[in-house]
Design an enzyme around this catalytic site. Structure first.
Site, PDB file in Angstrom:
ATOM      1  CB  ALA A 132      -0.913   0.002   1.221  1.00 43.40           C
ATOM      2  CB  SER A 133       1.524   3.891  -1.921  1.00 44.51           C
ATOM      3  OG  SER A 133       2.275   5.077  -1.976  1.00 44.51           O
ATOM      4  CB  SER A 135      -0.267  11.405   2.110  1.00 43.90           C
ATOM      5  OG  SER A 135      -0.530  11.151   3.466  1.00 43.90           O
ATOM      6  CB  VAL A 136       3.680  10.746   5.202  1.00 45.09           C
ATOM      7  CG1 VAL A 136       3.004  12.083   5.172  1.00 45.09           C
ATOM      8  CG2 VAL A 136       2.982   9.797   6.161  1.00 45.09           C
ATOM      9  CB  ALA A 137       4.864   5.994   5.113  1.00 44.05           C
ATOM     10  CB  VAL A 139       3.101  -0.763   3.903  1.00 41.21           C
ATOM     11  CG1 VAL A 139       3.209  -2.106   4.606  1.00 41.21           C
ATOM     12  CG2 VAL A 139       2.788   0.331   4.912  1.00 41.21           C
ATOM     13  CE  LYS A 153       3.323   4.344   8.053  1.00 41.74           C
ATOM     14  NZ  LYS A 153       2.260   4.657   9.041  1.00 41.74           N
ATOM     15  CG  ASP A 288      -5.365   8.889  11.230  1.00 39.79           C
ATOM     16  OD1 ASP A 288      -6.353   9.474  10.747  1.00 39.79           O
ATOM     17  OD2 ASP A 288      -4.345   8.612  10.571  1.00 39.79           O
TER      18      ASP A 288
END
Length: 535
Positions: A132-133, A135-137, A139, A153, A288
């Site tokens: 997965a991708s 906005s800041v990282a 995996v 990550k 979050d």
């Protein structure tokens, strides 16, 4: 660096023109000299095709076009429903962590730099294609040499310079908006950007996220409600996090949950229970909890267990905030608006000079229409949002912990009603809150409070003894010393009066059941009395 910043500014300007965000600005009630600028924009001098998009859609598409940092900012804005118009907040809520992945070679290079070893030495298997991708990282799946399946990550490279540039322009735009428009000033754009700055920099530190996940896992150890993946600390660094790989169903995958015959009513109720357990029992809540970060275990669908990931944003409340929040919610349930108003003043959320009667009337005006609906249709999150909007008219200072709480509650409530539309949040929450209030006043809780304060006795006693010994030293019998003593006597008596007043206030405000824990009040009373009557 300056050239990059100027380039970035031109890029932002092109996107603003493309989606006509400047028109949204001129739709606000601006001063005359600013409204006149509407007609000097060069790009408005030729005919333009009318846009069929709503203002929320235009803002969302513009943020997506500007890249990961602005996408994250849009996600933050979508949670500030106390500040944003409803239609804009609803549209920004559609922003998801659906960002194209960066080059896997860069990812491997960054991991090796952070770990200090080759990827092949750290892992038995490493999948270069990301799972997965965001906005800041992004995996990657991997397997440790010891056999455990994990995910790795890694922070996107080169983010900090872009963040600094974007934040500088965001602050400039926010300050300009506050200066030029009363309506924009009401939305506190500079405060919003300040919140975003703290949030984005916190999320860039994966050691902080690992520590949060470790604490949350410990809080729910052995619980059937929530599972948090294990952190492998030996492989964690500021820009790399390695944790247990989990296998579950995404909480919004309703078809799969239905296929495995998940008890949806219990799942929705457990989501509410997890929220209140984190807020009131642990004072440490995952802030979050959007659907991308929540999964459901496939092991026991008749007794469903949540799985939480991405603990980069965590909220907490002080014992005082916990107490006042619980009392507020219970008072709301009983429609005791007078008590709600008084609790806000007592807690310091609104100024002490606020007139209780006026504040009570404003709260009643907002809440009575809500309570005309069936209890199961009443939104906790909406109620808090309306309350905060009302309190802002009475100069309520923004409480960051309450904003995070409201955001989390809105997420949990929306998710719970998506899973089970007939979820009655009040009937789930009220017994929990009442039980928590009873436990706070239980002998066991009071004993724990007493033990905690007793631990401070030796330190306070030593300080008091040292103070009294210094004050009781015999005076030097000479005229100069006598004059000096006279000059210093009144400040000591002033200190004594302050101690006496503070001790009396503290002793008077102590609940009867907690009187055993009021020994600091007696120390202050004794010390103050001594300073006043001493020679």
């Amino acid at each position: 660096m300056k050239l990059l910043a100027i380039r970035r500014l031109f890029r932002i300007q092109r996107v603003i023109i493309r989606y006509r965000l400047d028109d949204l600005l001129f739709d606000l009630p601006l001063p005359f000299w600013l409204r006149a600028l509407r007609h000097v924009r060069p790009w408005c001098w030729w005919p333009r095709t009318p846009l069929t998009l709503t203002r929320g859609e235009r803002l969302r598409l513009a943020l997506e076009d500007l890249g990961p940092i602005f996408i994250k900012f849009g996600q933050l804005l979508s949670t500030r429903r106390d500040l944003m118009p409803v239609d804009v907040a609803d549209e920004l809520a559609k922003l998801q962590d659906n960002v194209p992945p960066f080059d896997s070679q860069q990812s491997v290079a960054l991991i090796e730099q952070q770990l200090g070893v080759k990827v092949s030495e750290a892992f038995a298997r490493f999948d270069s294609q990301p799972l997965a991708s965001a906005s800041v990282a992004q995996v990657h799946a991997a397997q440790l040499k010891s056999g455990e399946e994990v995910v790795v990550k890694v922070i996107r490279p080169g983010l900090k310079p872009i963040i600094r540039q974007d934040l500088a322009w965001l602050f400039l735009l926010a300050k300009f908006a506050e200066y030029s428009s009363t309506e924009a000033r009401r939305l506190h754009p500079v405060e919003v950007v300040n919140d975003y700055e703290k949030t984005i920099y916190d999320e860039l530190d994966l050691l902080r996220e690992a520590a949060n996940a470790s604490q949350l896992r410990r809080n729910f150890e052995g619980s059937p409600l929530l599972y948090v993946p294990q952190i492998y600390w030996e492989w964690c660094r500021p820009k790399v996090l390695v944790m247990e790989r989990i296998y579950g169903v995404q909480v919004t995958d309703m078809a799969t949950l239905a296929d495995q015959r998940t008890d949806m009513k219990l799942l929705a109720e457990r989501g509410v229970e997890i929220f209140f357990t984190q807020v009131f029992n642990h004072s440490f809540f995952h802030a979050d909890m959007h659907p991308g970060n929540i999964f459901v275990s496939t092991c026991t669908p008749w007794s469903p267990q949540y799985i939480a990931i991405d603990c980069g944003i965590i909220g907490s409340l002080t014992p005082e905030d916990q107490d006042y929040l619980a009392r507020n919610l219970l008072a709301f349930f009983k429609r005791d608006y007078r008590k709600v108003a008084q609790l806000h003043i007592d807690s310091g959320w609104v100024p002490a000079s606020t007139k209780v009667n006026d504040f009570e009337a404003a709260i009643r005006t907002v809440c009575e229409p809500i309570f005309e609906r069936p209890l199961k249709d009443i939104s906790f999150g909406l109620l808090l949002m309306r309350l905060f909007q009302t309190a802002r008219r009475f100069n309520m200072e923004i409480q960051p912990q309450l904003v995070l709480l409201q955001k989390t509650l809105l997420n949990i409530e929306g998710l719970g009603r998506q899973l089970y539309p007939d979820l009655d949040l009040w009937s789930t929450a009220q017994p929990f809150l009442e039980r928590w209030m009873r436990e706070r006043m239980s002998p066991k809780s009071l004993l724990h409070t007493f033990q905690t304060q007793v631990e401070q006795v030796p330190h306070v006693a030593q300080m008091t003894r040292d103070l009294l010994e210094r004050l009781s030293q015999p005076a030097v019998q000479d005229p100069l010393a006598s004059r000096q003593e006279l000059r210093t006597a009144w400040p000591l008596r002033l200190v004594g009066a302050a101690l006496l007043g503070a001790g009396a206030t503290f002793a008077g405000s102590t609940v009867a059941l907690e009187a055993i824990a009021a020994w600091p009040a007696w120390v202050m009373l004794a010390s103050g009395l001594y300073l006043i009557v001493r020679r």
